[in-house]
Motif scaffolding. Sequence first.
Motif, mmCIF file in Angstrom:
data_model
loop_
_atom_site.group_PDB
_atom_site.id
_atom_site.type_symbol
_atom_site.label_atom_id
_atom_site.label_comp_id
_atom_site.label_asym_id
_atom_site.label_seq_id
_atom_site.Cartn_x
_atom_site.Cartn_y
_atom_site.Cartn_z
ATOM 1 N N ALA A 624 0.835 -1.207 0.000
ATOM 2 C CA ALA A 624 0.000 0.000 0.000
ATOM 3 C C ALA A 624 0.868 1.254 0.000
ATOM 4 C CB ALA A 624 -0.930 -0.008 1.212
ATOM 5 N N TYR A 625 1.920 1.242 0.821
ATOM 6 C CA TYR A 625 2.781 2.418 0.915
ATOM 7 C C TYR A 625 3.460 2.712 -0.429
ATOM 8 C CZ TYR A 625 6.371 5.584 2.700
ATOM 9 O OH TYR A 625 7.182 6.672 2.928
ATOM 10 N N GLY A 626 3.827 1.673 -1.154
ATOM 11 C CA GLY A 626 4.476 1.850 -2.452
ATOM 12 C C GLY A 626 3.521 2.219 -3.560
ATOM 13 N N THR A 627 2.225 2.294 -3.258
ATOM 14 C CA THR A 627 1.223 2.644 -4.274
ATOM 15 C C THR A 627 0.370 3.823 -3.806
ATOM 16 O OG1 THR A 627 -0.197 0.880 -3.398
ATOM 17 C CG2 THR A 627 1.169 0.340 -5.290
ATOM 18 N N SER A 628 -0.504 3.571 -2.847
ATOM 19 C CA SER A 628 -1.398 4.638 -2.378
ATOM 20 C C SER A 628 -0.732 5.579 -1.385
ATOM 21 C CB SER A 628 -2.646 4.035 -1.740
ATOM 22 O OG SER A 628 -2.314 3.355 -0.539
ATOM 23 N N GLY A 629 0.412 5.173 -0.834
ATOM 24 C CA GLY A 629 1.106 6.009 0.140
ATOM 25 C C GLY A 629 0.672 5.780 1.571
ATOM 26 N N ASP A 630 -0.148 4.758 1.823
ATOM 27 C CA ASP A 630 -0.656 4.479 3.170
ATOM 28 C C ASP A 630 0.179 3.409 3.847
ATOM 29 O OD1 ASP A 630 -3.330 6.018 3.223
ATOM 30 O OD2 ASP A 630 -3.410 4.919 1.326
ATOM 31 N N ILE A 631 0.400 3.579 5.157
ATOM 32 C CA ILE A 631 1.137 2.564 5.902
ATOM 33 C C ILE A 631 0.800 2.666 7.382
ATOM 34 C CG2 ILE A 631 3.178 4.041 6.248
ATOM 35 C CD1 ILE A 631 4.879 1.460 5.973
ATOM 36 N N ASP A 632 0.650 1.517 8.002
ATOM 37 C CA ASP A 632 0.595 1.422 9.460
ATOM 38 C C ASP A 632 2.012 1.055 9.887
ATOM 39 O OD1 ASP A 632 0.360 0.725 12.107
ATOM 40 O OD2 ASP A 632 -1.399 -0.556 11.854
ATOM 41 N N LEU A 633 2.792 2.070 10.197
ATOM 42 C CA LEU A 633 4.214 1.868 10.442
ATOM 43 C C LEU A 633 4.458 1.020 11.684
ATOM 44 C CD1 LEU A 633 7.061 2.454 9.516
ATOM 45 C CD2 LEU A 633 6.976 4.621 10.764
ATOM 46 N N GLU A 634 3.695 1.256 12.738
ATOM 47 C CA GLU A 634 3.869 0.477 13.968
ATOM 48 C C GLU A 634 3.692 -1.009 13.694
ATOM 49 O OE1 GLU A 634 1.136 1.956 16.821
ATOM 50 O OE2 GLU A 634 2.291 3.767 17.268
ATOM 51 N N SER A 635 2.642 -1.344 12.960
ATOM 52 C CA SER A 635 2.361 -2.752 12.684
ATOM 53 C C SER A 635 3.400 -3.360 11.750
ATOM 54 C CB SER A 635 0.966 -2.894 12.075
ATOM 55 O OG SER A 635 -0.017 -2.561 13.030
ATOM 56 N N THR A 636 3.915 -2.564 10.834
ATOM 57 C CA THR A 636 4.934 -3.065 9.916
ATOM 58 C C THR A 636 6.187 -3.486 10.671
ATOM 59 O OG1 THR A 636 4.078 -1.632 8.164
ATOM 60 C CG2 THR A 636 6.314 -2.495 7.883
ATOM 61 N N ILE A 637 6.670 -2.628 11.557
ATOM 62 C CA ILE A 637 7.859 -2.958 12.345
ATOM 63 C C ILE A 637 7.557 -4.102 13.311
ATOM 64 C CG2 ILE A 637 9.598 -2.051 13.922
ATOM 65 C CD1 ILE A 637 9.649 -0.888 11.048
ATOM 66 N N TRP A 638 6.372 -4.080 13.905
ATOM 67 C CA TRP A 638 5.942 -5.143 14.823
ATOM 68 C C TRP A 638 5.953 -6.489 14.126
ATOM 69 C CZ3 TRP A 638 1.391 -8.195 14.780
ATOM 70 C CH2 TRP A 638 1.068 -8.830 15.972
ATOM 71 N N TYR A 639 5.452 -6.543 12.902
ATOM 72 C CA TYR A 639 5.420 -7.792 12.130
ATOM 73 C C TYR A 639 6.835 -8.282 11.843
ATOM 74 C CZ TYR A 639 4.604 -10.972 8.189
ATOM 75 O OH TYR A 639 4.595 -12.066 7.349
ATOM 76 N N LEU A 640 7.677 -7.400 11.338
ATOM 77 C CA LEU A 640 9.030 -7.807 10.947
ATOM 78 C C LEU A 640 9.841 -8.266 12.151
ATOM 79 C CD1 LEU A 640 9.821 -5.010 8.336
ATOM 80 C CD2 LEU A 640 9.313 -7.419 7.868
ATOM 81 N N ARG A 641 9.726 -7.548 13.266
ATOM 82 C CA ARG A 641 10.475 -7.940 14.452
ATOM 83 C C ARG A 641 9.931 -9.213 15.070
ATOM 84 N NH1 ARG A 641 11.442 -2.023 17.402
ATOM 85 N NH2 ARG A 641 13.212 -1.417 16.104
ATOM 86 N N GLY A 642 8.648 -9.436 14.958
ATOM 87 C CA GLY A 642 8.038 -10.600 15.586
ATOM 88 C C GLY A 642 8.031 -11.844 14.725
ATOM 89 N N PHE A 643 8.460 -11.734 13.471
ATOM 90 C CA PHE A 643 8.476 -12.905 12.594
ATOM 91 C C PHE A 643 9.574 -13.861 13.063
ATOM 92 C CE2 PHE A 643 9.279 -15.568 8.985
ATOM 93 C CZ PHE A 643 8.079 -15.640 8.309
ATOM 94 N N PRO A 644 9.243 -15.135 13.328
ATOM 95 C CA PRO A 644 10.249 -16.057 13.878
ATOM 96 C C PRO A 644 11.212 -16.570 12.819
ATOM 97 C CG PRO A 644 8.156 -17.183 13.635
ATOM 98 C CD PRO A 644 7.907 -15.745 13.260
ATOM 99 N N LYS A 645 12.456 -16.775 13.213
ATOM 100 C CA LYS A 645 13.426 -17.404 12.325
ATOM 101 C C LYS A 645 13.159 -18.902 12.196
ATOM 102 C CE LYS A 645 17.614 -16.214 13.567
ATOM 103 N NZ LYS A 645 18.817 -15.575 14.159
ATOM 104 N N ASP A 646 12.498 -19.461 13.179
ATOM 105 C CA ASP A 646 12.082 -20.859 13.135
ATOM 106 C C ASP A 646 10.752 -20.923 12.389
ATOM 107 O OD1 ASP A 646 11.175 -23.401 13.547
ATOM 108 O OD2 ASP A 646 11.346 -23.368 15.728
ATOM 109 N N CYS A 647 10.779 -21.446 11.168
ATOM 110 C CA CYS A 647 9.593 -21.430 10.313
ATOM 111 C C CYS A 647 8.824 -22.752 10.320
ATOM 112 C CB CYS A 647 9.997 -21.078 8.882
ATOM 113 S SG CYS A 647 10.609 -19.384 8.691
ATOM 114 N N ASN A 648 9.064 -23.597 11.311
ATOM 115 C CA ASN A 648 8.300 -24.836 11.428
ATOM 116 C C ASN A 648 6.832 -24.515 11.686
ATOM 117 O OD1 ASN A 648 10.251 -26.974 11.130
ATOM 118 N ND2 ASN A 648 11.122 -26.290 13.063
#
Length: 726
Positions: A624-648
Amino acid sequence: MKLSQIGIFLCLLFTKPAIAGTSNLPVKDEPYVVPVSVKYTLSPKWKDVRFKKIVADGDNSLFILTDAGLFRDFPGEIISKDLRYASLADKSPVDISIQEGTGYLYYLYPDRFLTNKHAGTICGYLPENRFTHMAVNANDDVLLTGEEGAVLYNRSTKVRKLNIPPGEFVRLYVSDHRFWYLSSTGIYWLNGDKWTNVYSGNNLTAIAFFSDKIAVGTTDGYCVIDRSGNTVEPKNNKLPVPAITHMLVVRGTCWFATDEGAFVKQPERFDYYASKRWLDQDKIVDMAADTDGNLYFLTPTGLNKVEFIRETLAGKAEFLQDNLRKYHLRYGFSSASRLTDPGDPTTMRLDDSDNDGLWTSFYLGSQAFRYAVTKEEKSREYVWESFEPYERLLSIHPVTGFSGRTFERTGYIAGDTIPWRPAPDQDWWWKGTTSTDEFVGYMFVTSVIDRFVAQTPEEKRRVADYFDAIMTHIITNDYYFIDYDGKPTLWGRWNPEYVNSFATTQFDRRLNSTLTIAGLQLAYRLTQKEIYKTEAFRMMQEHGYLDNMKIPMNNIRFTFGFQHQGITMGEDWNHSDDEMAFLTYWVLYNYAFNDTLKQEYAEMIRDHWKIEKPERNALWNLLAYGTSGDIDLESTIWYLRGFPKDCNRYPVRNSHRKDLEFLPKDPHTNFREQTTTELIPKIERPMNRHNNNEFLIDGGSGAHYRLTGDEFLLPYWMARYLNVIQ
C-alpha cells in the motif's frame, strides 16, 4: 541477555513500538531482543527418565532432579547424568536447592545434606528418609522439611527442630533471608522457631517474590499481596491458563507455568509460550532462570530453554535467505519442506505444490528488491535462477502460452496425480489446472524483473516475451486459461460473462477485474502492442471492469446462493484474495496507463488497506505504501520484528485462553473471521503464509512441515527499498 534487558524485550517485541506516522521514516534497524527456543537433547540411554525439578546455580549451570539421579547440562545443549563427583555419582538426591545470594548448589540425600562448595566442609547427617525438601538462605541456614516435621541447621548454632504449618505442603521458598512455607491453604514465614501465617486461601499452588510484594498463584488465577498479607492486586483469572503450577519473578517480570504451557505478564497483555515451538510437551513440572534472564522450562520428558537474544532485521533476513537457499530450492522454485520422519531433520523432502509459481514470486521478488537496494550481483543472479522455472512452465508442454502449475521428474510426484500429464520429454511430468493465484505470481515477478533487474535489451525482451505469451493465450481464448483438455481451468477465468456473474457484494467481481486490467497494462508496457491497451479500455468501458475495481470493500459481505461448478462462493472470506489483490496492486498502480487512472487506483488500494489494517500484515502495508502512500508503520515494524526465524509449522492452540477477548463467529457481522479483538504475536499463532487469516489462533500443519522464510524476506526488502527501514 541481562536481567535488565527483559524490559527491552517486552517493549520492543510484543508491544507496539513507539512509532507513528511517516514522519518517523526511515526506522533505523536497531538491535532488538527476541525469544528463541532451545530444546536440550537427552541421551537415548536415558530416554525413560522422568524429570522432577530444575535449578540454575550462580554459574548458570543447570541441575535436574530425576527419578534416575541428578542430571545436568553439557556443551551442545545436552542433558545427561552428573558423574563429575565420583563420591556422588551413584547416589540419588531427594531434593536439590540453590543457596540464596551465592548461587551454590546444595544436595539433600536420604541420610545427609551437603554442598561441594566451601571445600566440602558443609555436611549434615540426618535420620534416614525423614526429610524430602530443602531450602538454603544467605545466612547459611538450611531448612529441611518432611511429613513429620522440620529442622533448621546452621554452621554456628545447634540444630533446631520445628513444626510444620497446617495444610497440604506445596513448596519451600527463600526471600530476603527468610524461609517461606507454602501449603495449599496458607503462606507462612519462619519467625525464629515459629511459623507466622501471612495469608490464608484455598487451592494455593505457587508464590513469587517482588521487592515488597508476593504474587500468589492458585488453580484459578493469581493475586498480589504485600508481605503483611494485605491484598495489593485482586485476583486475576483472565489468563492464558488460570490453573497455575509455578511462578517466578525475573527482575520484576512475573512468569507463570501451567499444565498447558507458560506465560509472562506484560503491561498490556500476556505472552504465551506453548506448543512444540517452545516445549517438547506443554505440561511444565518446574522452571528456573539464569543470571542472563533466560528461562528454562522442565517437562516430565525434556528441558526447554527460552533464550533472549539481540538481533537486527538485517541479520534475520540474512539467516532466512541462507536457510532458504540451502534447504528450500527445488529446480529454482521456493518450496516448503516436510520431514518424512517427523523426528529426524535429515529426512527433509521438497515436494511439488499447486502454487509453486505464486510462492516463488515472494522469494524472487525479495531478491529483485534486494538488488534494487544493494546492487549485489548475487541477488540479480538469484532472480534469473528462479525465473527459469517460470519460463519452463510455458515450454514443458505443448499448449501454447499456457503456464502449468509445476513440474516434477517422472515417478516422483508428491501431490494428487489426476491433473498431471506426461511432458514431451519422457523424464518429466507437468501439472495443469492453473489458477488466478498463479497468474498473480507471473504478473508480479514479471513486473519486478522488468523494473529492477533486466538491464540489457535482450533481458528486457526475455521478460516481455514471457508475459506476452501468457497474455496472448488469455486474450486469444476469450479471457480463459485453456488447459490440456481444451477447457477453461476451474479458476483461470477473466471473461466478462464469468466476472460479472458475481454480485457486487462478492470480492471475486472486484478482484478478477483488477487482475485483468493489471495484466493488460503490464503487457502493453512491456511490448507496446496496441491490442493490450485497446482491450484494457474495452474491458473497463464496455464491461464495467473499472467500476468493478472500485466497488467499496465495505460493500463486500455474506452473499448467499452463488455457486461455481458446484462450489459455494460468497458465504465466507477467502484470504487468498487479499494476497492476490495486494500483489496485483503493485503492478496495477506502477504500470497505469495515465495519472488519472493511477489516482483512481490509489483510492481503491487505500479502501482495501483500511479493511486489512487489523491484520497488521507488513507486506500489505508496504504494498500500500508503495502505491497509495498508506502505511501502518507500527504494525509493519511489529510484524518484521516478531516474525520467527524458526519457520516450522507447529500445531498451536489459543482458543482455550482466558486472557483473550473473542468476537462472535457470525458470517454476517464478522465476515472476515476476525477471532479476537486484538491480534496476538506471530510466534503464538500458527505459522502460515500470507494467504491465511492472520487471526487464525489454532492450527498448524505439524512440526515436520517448514515454510521457506520468504514470507519475511519480501516485506523486509520492500521496506528497505521504500526507505521504511535502513
